[in-house]
Design a protein around this motif. Structure first.
Motif: not given
Ligand code: SAM
Length: 250
Positions: A196-212
């Motif tokens: 919604i905010v950055a028009n970029d779901r994939e990048s934020y999917q990476y960011l949460v996966e990288s935390i795990r």
């Protein structure tokens, strides 16, 4: 094929060749740079600011010190450091130029530009001489680095004897119920917010996966010791959602 291309690593939950990861991480941060600061506030409901302030409380910056903030992005940590240390100087090093450009705009607005240097560079091969900084910080950066041990060795090299390392990173939550709730939030809400905010779901999917994929507090503390640091310790923040790690080049 070179040896480096044959070795594999993780990019979030994907397995990729080591040689590909930096380019993929660079792609993520190039895409999100202009929305990075606003997304940080939204995703963490402002809590990243409290964590960065806690980092400064533990670091206790002193007048005249020279800071190197690696993976420094838009400059959040460097700005806080300079605000607490009169006459200090900071170098922000990051491999993504567009993140640094956002930071430079903020530095000009906050009248801090003359105490800051912005350098494009890789945490695993820093473009700085041995023993040239008093303090090395890396905040929410090290989990993105392909070979974390190389970055820690570089941190040790560029610090002067007696210099301090401080790492702020998302971490592993020791309480399983809280980890479950946090996972629901991060995997279900953050990628949608990114869309919604950055028009970029994939990048934020990476960011949460990288935390795990990031090691536990104890394993990471051992890696810091293996890079040569002494008096290594850590503090959990918000019950282990993030952690601060400290070490000294003794
Ligand atoms: C999540 S941002 C953190 C920015 C800032 N430190 C903060 O706390 O807000 C991660 C940053 O790490 C940088 N980065 C990732 N891998 C890097 C590497 N190998 N060397 C230098 N910077 C890197 C990215 O370009 C990005 O700007």
């Amino acid at each position: 094929m070179t040896k480096e291309q044959q070795k594999t690593t993780h990019f979030g939950f994907q397995t990729v060749n080591e040689g590909e990861k930096a380019g993929m991480v660079h792609g993520v941060f190039s895409r999100v740079a202009s929305k990075y600061d606003i997304m940080n506030d939204l995703m963490s409901v402002g809590i990243h600011r409290i964590w960065k302030d806690a980092m400064m409380d533990w670091l206790a910056p002193r007048p005249g010190q020279k800071l190197l903030d690696v993976a420094g992005g838009t400059g959040d940590v460097a700005f806080r450091f300079l605000a607490r240390a009169p006459g200090a100087e900071a170098t922000v090093c990051d491999m993504t130029e567009s993140m640094l450009i956002e930071g430079q705009k903020r530095a000009e607005a906050e009248d801090l530009a003359d105490r800051l240097t912005w350098v494009v560079g890789d945490a695993m091969a820093l473009p700085f001489a041995d023993s040239s900084f008093d303090v090395y910080t890396i905040s929410f950066g090290i989990r993105n680095v392909t070979r974390i041990a190389d970055a820690l060795r570089e941190a040790f090299r560029v610090l002067r004897p007696g210099g301090r390392l401080l790492v702020l990173e998302f971490s592993q939550i020791p309480n399983p119920a809280l980890q479950w709730a946090y996972d629901r939030y991060s995997f279900n809400v953050i990628p949608v917010m990114g869309q919604i905010v950055a028009n970029d779901r994939e990048s934020y999917q990476y960011l949460v996966e990288s935390i795990r994929k990031f090691p536990t507090q104890e394993v990471f503390a051992t890696m810091i010791r293996e890079a040569g640091f002494g008096q290594v310790s850590y503090r959990n923040l918000s019950l282990g959602i993030a952690a601060l790690h400290s070490g000294w080049k003794i």
